[in-house]
Design an enzyme around this catalytic site. Sequence first.
Site, mmCIF file in Angstrom:
data_model
loop_
_atom_site.group_PDB
_atom_site.id
_atom_site.type_symbol
_atom_site.label_atom_id
_atom_site.label_comp_id
_atom_site.label_asym_id
_atom_site.label_seq_id
_atom_site.Cartn_x
_atom_site.Cartn_y
_atom_site.Cartn_z
ATOM 1 N N HIS A 295 0.835 -1.194 0.000
ATOM 2 C CA HIS A 295 0.000 0.000 0.000
ATOM 3 C C HIS A 295 0.868 1.241 0.000
ATOM 4 O O HIS A 295 2.078 1.183 -0.199
ATOM 5 C CB HIS A 295 -0.938 -0.035 1.215
ATOM 6 C CG HIS A 295 -2.379 0.203 0.870
ATOM 7 N ND1 HIS A 295 -2.903 1.469 0.724
ATOM 8 C CD2 HIS A 295 -3.400 -0.659 0.634
ATOM 9 C CE1 HIS A 295 -4.190 1.372 0.421
ATOM 10 N NE2 HIS A 295 -4.526 0.095 0.360
ATOM 11 N N ASP A 296 0.232 2.356 0.265
ATOM 12 C CA ASP A 296 0.702 3.725 0.130
ATOM 13 C C ASP A 296 2.207 3.903 -0.066
ATOM 14 O O ASP A 296 3.002 3.658 0.844
ATOM 15 C CB ASP A 296 0.305 4.520 1.364
ATOM 16 C CG ASP A 296 -1.183 4.529 1.612
ATOM 17 O OD1 ASP A 296 -1.718 5.620 1.793
ATOM 18 O OD2 ASP A 296 -1.806 3.453 1.654
#
Length: 511
Positions: A295-296
């Site tokens: 993720h991010d």
Amino acid sequence: MQPNGLALPLLLGALCLTVPLAQANPTQHQFDYRVRSAPADELHMEAPTLPDLSGYTKEAVLAKIPREKRGQVVVRRMLRQDALKDFTGGNERLREWIKRQQGMPQAIFIEGGLVTAQDIAKALPDSQFAEQEPGVYLARLPIVVAEGAALHVGKETRELRLSQERGSFLVNDGLMFLTDTRVTAWREADNGPASMRDNGKEFRPFLVSWGGSELYIASSVLTSLGYDNSKSYGVSITQYTPNMHERLQREEPTGWLIDSEFVDHWYGFYCYEAQNVVIKGNTYRDNIVYGIDPHDRSHGLIIAENKVFGTKKKHGIIISREVNDSWIINNESYDNKLSGVVIDRNSERNLIAYNRVHGNHSDGITLYESGDNLLWGNQVLRNQRHGIRIRNSENIRLYDNLSAMNQLTGVYGHIKDLSDTDRDLQLDPFDTKISMIIVGGTLAGNGSSPINIDSPLSVELYRVKMLAPRKSSGIQLAGILGEKQDEILDLMVRQRLPVLIDPIEPEPMTN
């Protein structure tokens, strides 16, 4: 290594020239479109260079263990410890450990050098860390590897059990090595793994590796970790939260997870703002929400040669929110609740190559709002919706993919206005634009159409085989391609030329 070609009986079906051509019903588009030939040399690409995986071995992991200095084992209160603030902040989370430890919560800290599970057992009473049988240990407190320290749980440990009732979990703020072992979230009342119940609301032990740390897992089995709470998802490599990171200024975390098995985790794997993580040769089986979920702003990841199946709520493999410059190669993802592989939320410059994605309950490979990605040589088969689905994404290149026997479309491209959804448009902006190049490969036996693309900025097609239509009316393109089907097939099939489909710019208004 590129997988062998798949022998499909349906590929013996006729080429599109030998079946009737059916004109799709025209639809309304923002522009009128034209069909013309495109230069072939501009579409030529050499096969992508893959990263060298030969150095990611258990032997290389063992060579990284710092053996020159022995560490120490101490027990301290969990409060006012940077590595634990995410789990003790606020009354609710602190109350979890007060209840489970029946007093002011404590944790085991590894400090100053290298420590093994055997060292912990020698240093602590059975009420905190017990050897239940030879080589099988039960941790009844959280274990924290401090910055500058290392923990090695190796082959001398047949199993490390983390007590659910007592609130045990693993936190890595330094170096952690799990090799030739098992780590199990343990329900003492059942004398067995803390298998998922209560839909993820109930605490289960987990492993988190923070900013500045390195996590190495090799030839091991991890079972039943994680639940639905921040940074507690299962096996996570994650930067500290923004406020903590601003103060601590740790490097991006990293690690290798190789040749191991991850079963019944809330997330099989999760990372956040991590760099150069290697996820290679693992099995992710029967995990709850996701199998593999970088993720991010993670980047430089290698996700290779994994088998991901049986994910119960969502996708097998997903990268989401600016996960860039990474490789998803030679994986098998199947029988997942939604898609097999997803590229999401402005994740760019990734290579998705030589994967076998089949039998998923939604799409095979899905790209949402993520431009500048290359799909090369994937086999996308028998998925219950589209084979390859692309939404709001520009400059998507599809080379030499096989998309066959999917219930809907072989390649489906579309735009969607997400303004009225709960999407945070500052965090996850989007444009209702789509463009793609499809070169080589085969689209065969898909349920509704080989290709359906609506409202593109441009589409280029070259050397695409379309075989074995299910409909008696023959090959039937859809979307804007359906409206221009005769022109497209004349150029691409009869003349064997590349085809460019793009909008006709409206004439400027004059007074």
